[in-house]
Design a protein around this motif. Sequence first.
Motif, PDB file in Angstrom:
ATOM      1  N   PRO A  51       5.477 -36.754 -40.205  1.00  0.00           N
ATOM      2  CA  PRO A  51       5.388 -37.754 -41.274  1.00  0.00           C
ATOM      3  C   PRO A  51       6.717 -38.455 -41.517  1.00  0.00           C
ATOM      4  O   PRO A  51       6.762 -39.668 -41.749  1.00  0.00           O
ATOM      5  N   LEU A  52       7.814 -37.689 -41.436  1.00  0.00           N
ATOM      6  CA  LEU A  52       9.129 -38.301 -41.665  1.00  0.00           C
ATOM      7  C   LEU A  52       9.426 -39.355 -40.609  1.00  0.00           C
ATOM      8  O   LEU A  52       9.879 -40.459 -40.922  1.00  0.00           O
ATOM      9  N   LEU A  53       9.151 -39.000 -39.355  1.00  0.00           N
ATOM     10  CA  LEU A  53       9.391 -39.971 -38.277  1.00  0.00           C
ATOM     11  C   LEU A  53       8.530 -41.207 -38.465  1.00  0.00           C
ATOM     12  O   LEU A  53       8.983 -42.336 -38.326  1.00  0.00           O
ATOM     13  N   ARG A  54       7.283 -40.989 -38.825  1.00  0.00           N
ATOM     14  CA  ARG A  54       6.349 -42.092 -39.043  1.00  0.00           C
ATOM     15  C   ARG A  54       6.875 -43.007 -40.165  1.00  0.00           C
ATOM     16  O   ARG A  54       6.850 -44.225 -40.053  1.00  0.00           O
ATOM     17  N   LEU A  68       8.007 -46.789 -40.065  1.00  0.00           N
ATOM     18  CA  LEU A  68       7.327 -47.754 -40.933  1.00  0.00           C
ATOM     19  C   LEU A  68       8.324 -48.552 -41.771  1.00  0.00           C
ATOM     20  O   LEU A  68       8.077 -49.708 -42.120  1.00  0.00           O
ATOM     21  N   SER A  69       9.485 -47.935 -42.083  1.00  0.00           N
ATOM     22  CA  SER A  69      10.444 -48.615 -42.943  1.00  0.00           C
ATOM     23  C   SER A  69      11.077 -49.815 -42.234  1.00  0.00           C
ATOM     24  O   SER A  69      11.753 -50.616 -42.855  1.00  0.00           O
ATOM     25  N   PHE A  70      10.850 -49.948 -40.930  1.00  0.00           N
ATOM     26  CA  PHE A  70      11.340 -51.130 -40.213  1.00  0.00           C
ATOM     27  C   PHE A  70      10.214 -52.115 -39.932  1.00  0.00           C
ATOM     28  O   PHE A  70      10.325 -52.976 -39.071  1.00  0.00           O
ATOM     29  N   HIS A  71       9.103 -51.960 -40.667  1.00  0.00           N
ATOM     30  CA  HIS A  71       7.954 -52.841 -40.463  1.00  0.00           C
ATOM     31  C   HIS A  71       7.430 -53.374 -41.789  1.00  0.00           C
ATOM     32  O   HIS A  71       7.557 -52.712 -42.806  1.00  0.00           O
ATOM     33  N   ALA A  77       6.832 -55.604 -37.067  1.00  0.00           N
ATOM     34  CA  ALA A  77       8.278 -55.344 -37.122  1.00  0.00           C
ATOM     35  C   ALA A  77       8.970 -56.471 -37.880  1.00  0.00           C
ATOM     36  O   ALA A  77       8.656 -57.638 -37.702  1.00  0.00           O
ATOM     37  N   ASN A  78       9.894 -56.119 -38.775  1.00  0.00           N
ATOM     38  CA  ASN A  78      10.569 -57.173 -39.542  1.00  0.00           C
ATOM     39  C   ASN A  78      12.088 -57.010 -39.569  1.00  0.00           C
ATOM     40  O   ASN A  78      12.745 -57.376 -40.540  1.00  0.00           O
ATOM     41  N   ASP A  79      12.649 -56.470 -38.507  1.00  0.00           N
ATOM     42  CA  ASP A  79      14.101 -56.445 -38.292  1.00  0.00           C
ATOM     43  C   ASP A  79      14.888 -55.945 -39.498  1.00  0.00           C
ATOM     44  O   ASP A  79      15.858 -56.570 -39.925  1.00  0.00           O
ATOM     45  N   SER A  83       7.390 -49.115 -49.406  1.00  0.00           N
ATOM     46  CA  SER A  83       7.270 -47.774 -49.986  1.00  0.00           C
ATOM     47  C   SER A  83       7.923 -46.744 -49.066  1.00  0.00           C
ATOM     48  O   SER A  83       8.635 -45.850 -49.529  1.00  0.00           O
ATOM     49  N   ALA A  84       7.697 -46.895 -47.751  1.00  0.00           N
ATOM     50  CA  ALA A  84       8.303 -45.970 -46.787  1.00  0.00           C
ATOM     51  C   ALA A  84       9.822 -46.071 -46.840  1.00  0.00           C
ATOM     52  O   ALA A  84      10.530 -45.061 -46.761  1.00  0.00           O
ATOM     53  N   THR A  85      10.334 -47.299 -47.012  1.00  0.00           N
ATOM     54  CA  THR A  85      11.780 -47.495 -47.093  1.00  0.00           C
ATOM     55  C   THR A  85      12.355 -46.749 -48.291  1.00  0.00           C
ATOM     56  O   THR A  85      13.386 -46.071 -48.173  1.00  0.00           O
ATOM     57  N   ILE A  86      11.679 -46.881 -49.427  1.00  0.00           N
ATOM     58  CA  ILE A  86      12.147 -46.191 -50.639  1.00  0.00           C
ATOM     59  C   ILE A  86      12.154 -44.688 -50.410  1.00  0.00           C
ATOM     60  O   ILE A  86      13.104 -43.981 -50.759  1.00  0.00           O
ATOM     61  N   MET A  87      11.073 -44.190 -49.765  1.00  0.00           N
ATOM     62  CA  MET A  87      10.969 -42.750 -49.581  1.00  0.00           C
ATOM     63  C   MET A  87      12.029 -42.236 -48.616  1.00  0.00           C
ATOM     64  O   MET A  87      12.622 -41.183 -48.863  1.00  0.00           O
ATOM     65  N   ILE A  88      12.266 -42.957 -47.524  1.00  0.00           N
ATOM     66  CA  ILE A  88      13.266 -42.496 -46.552  1.00  0.00           C
ATOM     67  C   ILE A  88      14.654 -42.518 -47.188  1.00  0.00           C
ATOM     68  O   ILE A  88      15.422 -41.555 -47.074  1.00  0.00           O
ATOM     69  N   ALA A  89      14.958 -43.605 -47.912  1.00  0.00           N
ATOM     70  CA  ALA A  89      16.265 -43.686 -48.565  1.00  0.00           C
ATOM     71  C   ALA A  89      16.427 -42.536 -49.550  1.00  0.00           C
ATOM     72  O   ALA A  89      17.485 -41.887 -49.593  1.00  0.00           O
ATOM     73  N   SER A  90      15.375 -42.254 -50.315  1.00  0.00           N
ATOM     74  CA  SER A  90      15.446 -41.159 -51.283  1.00  0.00           C
ATOM     75  C   SER A  90      15.569 -39.823 -50.575  1.00  0.00           C
ATOM     76  O   SER A  90      16.285 -38.928 -51.038  1.00  0.00           O
ATOM     77  N   PHE A  91      14.883 -39.698 -49.449  1.00  0.00           N
ATOM     78  CA  PHE A  91      14.939 -38.440 -48.687  1.00  0.00           C
ATOM     79  C   PHE A  91      16.362 -38.167 -48.215  1.00  0.00           C
ATOM     80  O   PHE A  91      16.873 -37.044 -48.348  1.00  0.00           O
TER      81      PHE A  91
END
Lengths: 290, 426
Positions: A21-24, A28-31, A43-45, A255-263
């Motif tokens: 899930p973390l990898l996913r 996702l945070s780059f899309h 993909a949104n660079d 949402s994935a970006t927020i979660m990864i940054a928080s992680f």
Amino acid sequence: MTVVYLLIPAFLLLASVFGLPLLRYAWLSFHADSVLTGLQPIANDGANWLRLMHDQRYWQDLIQTLRFAFASVGFELLLGLAIALLLHQPMRKRGLIRSAALIPWALPTTVMALGWRWIFNTPYGPIDQFTSLSGISLNILGNPSFAWIALVYADVWKTTPFVALILLAGLQSIPNDLYEACTLEGASSFTCFRKITLPLLKPYLGLAMTFRLAQAFGVFDLVQVMTGGGPASSTESLALYAYWNALRFLDFGYSATIMIASFVLLSTIVAFGWWLMILLNQRGSMAVTE
Amino acid sequence: MFRWRKKLSVGLTIGLSLVLSLVLIPTLTAQEIEPVTILMPAPFADSTRDLVKDFNQKYEKSIHLDVIRGPLETEAISDLAISSLLLGDTPFDALLMDITWLPKYARAGWLEALDNGFDESDINDLTNGAQLGNNYQGVLYRWPLVADIGLLFWRTDLMEKPPSTPDELVAVSRNLQNNKKVPWGYVWQGRQYEGLSCVYLEMIDGFGGNWFNPDRGTFGLDQKPGVNAAQWLTDLIQEGISPEAVTNYAESETLQSFKSGDSAFMRNWPYAWAELQKEDSRVRGKVGISTMVAAPGASPASTVGSWGFSLLKGSKHKEAVIEAFKFLTSKESQLKMFEEYGYTPTLKSIYEDPIMLEKYPYIIELYKALKVGRMRPETPVYAQLSDVLQRNLSESLTQELTAKISMKNATSTSEQIMLAAGGLMK
């Protein structure tokens, strides 16, 4: 060498439950993946990450989450230690009293949060009924400067028993002859506490702190029920923000970006806590050998 | 040897019965009873239980309707539905939806058009308020089960008639408060959540503006009526007409205050009527309803908040589902839902029925409010827009920022959201 092979199943399990899930999410945070892209990832660079950098709301929520986490964990450790010391004393019906102390921890958070929402309610809650006797109406949950304190209060009420339980286990692991020796040497009970209890309890304190920090950092249900993040967004946590983006806005990319940054942030904090614990642990064992 | 045989025979028996059941069960039930499953929030699942029983009796040979009783709260049911829709294979054929979800769900491609099931004359039978919020980009995706509309509740024992302008409401409240008749004048939903958007929509329209203009794609929050609406709500708290705690009030807290006789006015939905007539209500028999106040020259406005059925893509029983929708929303069903549970009917004919009007005189006020029903912005990004409004309005209500600045911030953030959405939609 075979020991390593025996670890493989456990490792695979952990990797599939946590790693995938973390990898996913990292991917996702780059899309862009939202209702507007037809729920297809495009993909949104790194646009999500750029947005996060400039997202005042994210940084405000981060500060609010840290404020909540440190305040509640701090009080929980202090109160938890006091309760653990009390429960450790020999007394009649100790088993019953110990289980009774655990009740708040056993309650589902949503249920107790709803209870606290009514307790803090102005003007029908008991707190306001009490303070209004002296002509003061605090309106705690409706005030952006105070609402978060009510959340800390409710959290401390609920999770202090958990901290107390860990510390109680720690207290029970300290051999009694150390105290006997201590009193034999003529030390006061406070000195015994400072020289024996506290150093030997440090690893347990560290453990409780790590557990609680990780939980408090991801606080969601308590906030959702008690204030919904308001008033004026003063109690919104990172988990709440991520949830809103995913399930309300259907914006999974952000949402994935927020979660990864928080992680990443949370891991850093926990790693720091762990390091502190090891450090204290070493010092602790030294104190005893001295 | 003996044991081995025993094991073999047990295995064979199990295997055979499995094979048999796989072959037999479908052939035995081959009378083509179509199973239809609808997910509903708990209160609706409970109140439609008798109707569902009637339906299953009537269609005994052809359709079996099953209602999944979902969570109680509006947003919890949305979370449940979305989680299963995202997985692609939903265990239900249809969903009872809140009005604000439709554009998002339709845009995500989860809904099936209902144009074949309902025609122009069916739509014309609905009251104005119930006609709103069923379409996305001109396609019918939802059929209303109950209408719902924002109302102003007032105390018939404290005044002759309800106020019609914001100034009047304030004046009446202040007078009653000064004479110690009530501690508070007006209670409403000021908590930072969806209810606050509903309250605000009624006021911005009541001051002659609009939140969002779909034709031009512009926002009216920072225009004069928008700022006036925010200022008026903020002043209510500042001047003590509304309690300060209103900034954390949702429907239940508001109802509590009005029900215990502590306020002269309340903004709420029609469900409150039945609550206020219960034994424990201190204002039983002393309550009137009216449409929301509006500034002189502007038309009063009521936020529409209805629930309706949507057919999910991927359902294998489309016709049976529409049959169920028709039964559950028929005039007979509407009357039952109204008389037993107080749900607001969707059909004009019920409000125009003289027998009904005599029996339930207050429904004339519901009908009036439904005629001036207003929609919250109909866009797939509505949840974001509403969130932005709630955040900024809450800042004004709690005096963190002035009404003017908070509405300016709300407008610029809303514009950014629409811009980002437009950019991606191309």
